[in-house]
Design an enzyme around this catalytic site. Structure first.
Site, PDB file in Angstrom:
ATOM      1  N   HIS A  42       0.834  -1.194   0.000  1.00  0.00           N
ATOM      2  CA  HIS A  42       0.000   0.000   0.000  1.00  0.00           C
ATOM      3  C   HIS A  42       0.876   1.254   0.000  1.00  0.00           C
ATOM      4  O   HIS A  42       1.936   1.283   0.634  1.00  0.00           O
ATOM      5  CB  HIS A  42      -0.944   0.002   1.205  1.00  0.00           C
ATOM      6  CG  HIS A  42      -2.157  -0.860   0.993  1.00  0.00           C
ATOM      7  ND1 HIS A  42      -2.904  -1.363   2.030  1.00  0.00           N
ATOM      8  CD2 HIS A  42      -2.760  -1.305  -0.146  1.00  0.00           C
ATOM      9  CE1 HIS A  42      -3.910  -2.084   1.555  1.00  0.00           C
ATOM     10  NE2 HIS A  42      -3.832  -2.057   0.229  1.00  0.00           N
TER      11      HIS A  42
ATOM     12  N   ASP B 299       0.928   4.190   1.362  1.00  0.00           N
ATOM     13  CA  ASP B 299       1.375   4.917   2.559  1.00  0.00           C
ATOM     14  C   ASP B 299       2.532   4.206   3.260  1.00  0.00           C
ATOM     15  O   ASP B 299       3.075   4.724   4.234  1.00  0.00           O
ATOM     16  CB  ASP B 299       0.215   5.149   3.533  1.00  0.00           C
ATOM     17  CG  ASP B 299      -0.471   3.869   3.992  1.00  0.00           C
ATOM     18  OD1 ASP B 299      -0.573   2.932   3.179  1.00  0.00           O
ATOM     19  OD2 ASP B 299      -0.927   3.810   5.148  1.00  0.00           O
ATOM     20  N   HIS B 300       2.930   3.049   2.728  1.00  0.00           N
ATOM     21  CA  HIS B 300       4.040   2.298   3.308  1.00  0.00           C
ATOM     22  C   HIS B 300       5.258   2.221   2.386  1.00  0.00           C
ATOM     23  O   HIS B 300       6.313   1.764   2.825  1.00  0.00           O
ATOM     24  CB  HIS B 300       3.597   0.881   3.666  1.00  0.00           C
ATOM     25  CG  HIS B 300       2.584   0.837   4.766  1.00  0.00           C
ATOM     26  ND1 HIS B 300       2.880   0.457   6.054  1.00  0.00           N
ATOM     27  CD2 HIS B 300       1.266   1.160   4.773  1.00  0.00           C
ATOM     28  CE1 HIS B 300       1.788   0.538   6.808  1.00  0.00           C
ATOM     29  NE2 HIS B 300       0.799   0.960   6.048  1.00  0.00           N
TER      30      HIS B 300
ATOM     31  N   HIS C  99      -4.631  -8.694   5.824  1.00  0.00           N
ATOM     32  CA  HIS C  99      -4.914  -7.301   5.471  1.00  0.00           C
ATOM     33  C   HIS C  99      -5.557  -7.143   4.084  1.00  0.00           C
ATOM     34  O   HIS C  99      -5.606  -6.051   3.545  1.00  0.00           O
ATOM     35  CB  HIS C  99      -3.607  -6.489   5.541  1.00  0.00           C
ATOM     36  CG  HIS C  99      -3.803  -5.017   5.368  1.00  0.00           C
ATOM     37  ND1 HIS C  99      -4.741  -4.296   6.093  1.00  0.00           N
ATOM     38  CD2 HIS C  99      -3.194  -4.115   4.549  1.00  0.00           C
ATOM     39  CE1 HIS C  99      -4.690  -3.021   5.729  1.00  0.00           C
ATOM     40  NE2 HIS C  99      -3.764  -2.891   4.794  1.00  0.00           N
TER      41      HIS C  99
ATOM     42  N   ASP D 169       0.092  -3.696   8.508  1.00  0.00           N
ATOM     43  CA  ASP D 169      -1.335  -3.537   8.759  1.00  0.00           C
ATOM     44  C   ASP D 169      -1.995  -4.907   8.808  1.00  0.00           C
ATOM     45  O   ASP D 169      -1.690  -5.796   8.008  1.00  0.00           O
ATOM     46  CB  ASP D 169      -1.973  -2.710   7.644  1.00  0.00           C
ATOM     47  CG  ASP D 169      -1.485  -1.271   7.638  1.00  0.00           C
ATOM     48  OD1 ASP D 169      -0.655  -0.927   8.500  1.00  0.00           O
ATOM     49  OD2 ASP D 169      -1.929  -0.501   6.775  1.00  0.00           O
TER      50      ASP D 169
ATOM     51  N   HIS E  54       0.428   3.943  13.035  1.00  0.00           N
ATOM     52  CA  HIS E  54      -0.615   3.807  12.004  1.00  0.00           C
ATOM     53  C   HIS E  54      -1.990   4.146  12.589  1.00  0.00           C
ATOM     54  O   HIS E  54      -2.962   3.412  12.442  1.00  0.00           O
ATOM     55  CB  HIS E  54      -0.598   2.396  11.407  1.00  0.00           C
ATOM     56  CG  HIS E  54      -1.277   2.309  10.071  1.00  0.00           C
ATOM     57  ND1 HIS E  54      -2.633   2.140   9.933  1.00  0.00           N
ATOM     58  CD2 HIS E  54      -0.783   2.368   8.806  1.00  0.00           C
ATOM     59  CE1 HIS E  54      -2.951   2.086   8.653  1.00  0.00           C
ATOM     60  NE2 HIS E  54      -1.840   2.232   7.948  1.00  0.00           N
TER      61      HIS E  54
END
Length: 307
Positions: free
Chosen positions: A65, A67-68, A141, A211, A269
């Site tokens: 993802h 944002d990572h 996830h 996550d 997070h």
């Protein structure tokens, strides 16, 4: 050693918090930094710290993802100009991370002046690097997301000075021999060094989660951890709503920490809808409801010493 949080927001950056990035400083065990996830603008965050890209030795991406990992291509490129020349770097991540990096570097015509090794991990993978055991487990996830468990080596017990002095061995250079060697000869007598050391100190166990919603592999990662870095996108509200989005609620994190006997939980997070004043207030609520839960909710640039 220290854990340094460079980004603690979930999904999107806020005015107060950047997207995901966490650094482990391994000094004095190793003179290097390990990075866990690389959200957008991670290299800008690093500029506000003492972290040197030339000492960045390993990068661990938990899942694909944005944002990572959107900050990763820029970070890798900048390392060529900020002390990384000819210094190898190893990148670990899910299937697809190799294609992402190679495509990005190719299309941007970027050239790295150091060796880059890319390792695509799988569930239950185990690596041994610099006497540190790295265990990888798949989480839940919606897309492949992994957690990394670091088992650090035990450290030698302290010298038993009183016992040495009873043998007539006074402090001096000879003590170094008792630290460095299995046997030591002193004034014609041979001593077994182990008999003059305290018990070895067990190595720390540090776990960094991607996550996830609750799943059985979390217990494998968290068992007896000294420090657990875990997401809690939801700090309150509907417990089951977090699971619909394949994330963790604070109640999930508390339960995991308690049954796994985790000594310290560091929460990151956290949803971008929470402002810092909300997080501070909710921390007090969590502490009141779970007085035995040893935790801190991370904010950007928070540094936690591991002792």
């Amino acid at each position: 050693m220290e854990i340094i949080f460079l980004g603690t927001s979930a999904g999107l950056p806020t005015k107060e918090r950047n997207t995901q990035a966490t650094v482990l400083s391994l000094e004095p065990l190793l003179n290097e930094f390990w990075l866990f996830d690389a959200g957008e603008a991670v290299q800008h965050q690093i500029l506000q710290t003492r972290i040197k890209l030339g000492k960045l030795r390993r990068v661990f991406i938990t899942h694909m993802h944005g944002d990572h990992l959107f900050g990763l291509p820029g970070l890798l490129s900048s390392r060529s100009f900020q002390g990384g020349e000819n210094k190898p770097l190893t990148l670990y991540g899910p299937a697809g991370i190799k294609a992402f990096i190679e495509t990005t570097l190719k299309l941007s015509e970027s050239r790295l002046n150091y060796p880059l090794e890319i390792v695509e991990v799988e569930d239950a993978a185990v690596f041994k690097e610099d006497d540190i055991t790295i265990k990888v487990h798949l989480l839940a996830h919606g897309i492949p997301s992994y957690g990394y468990r670091l088992e650090l080596p035990a450290s030698q017990g302290r010298l038993l000075q009183d016992k040495l002095e009873k043998e007539g061995i006074m402090p001096g250079p000879i003590y170094r021999d008792f630290k460095m060697h299995d046997t030591v000869e002193y004034e014609g007598k041979v001593y077994r060094a182990q008999d003059y050391r305290a018990e070895a100190v067990p190595g720390k166990i540090l776990t960094f989660f991607g996550d996830t919603m609750p799943n059985s592999n979390e217990d494998l990662l968290a068992e007896q951890a000294d420090v657990m870095v875990h997401e809690s996108t939801y700090l309150e509200g509907d417990h089951l709503l977090s699971h619909q989005y394949h994330h963790s609620h604070i109640a999930d994190v508390v339960s995991l920490a308690e049954r796994s006997q985790v000594k310290l939980t560091l929460i990151n997070h956290v949803s971008n809808r929470y402002h810092q004043q909300d997080i501070t207030a909710l921390s007090e609520v969590i502490r009141a409801e779970h007085p035995d839960f040893n935790f801190r909710i991370a904010h950007d640039f928070m540094t936690v010493k591991i002792e």
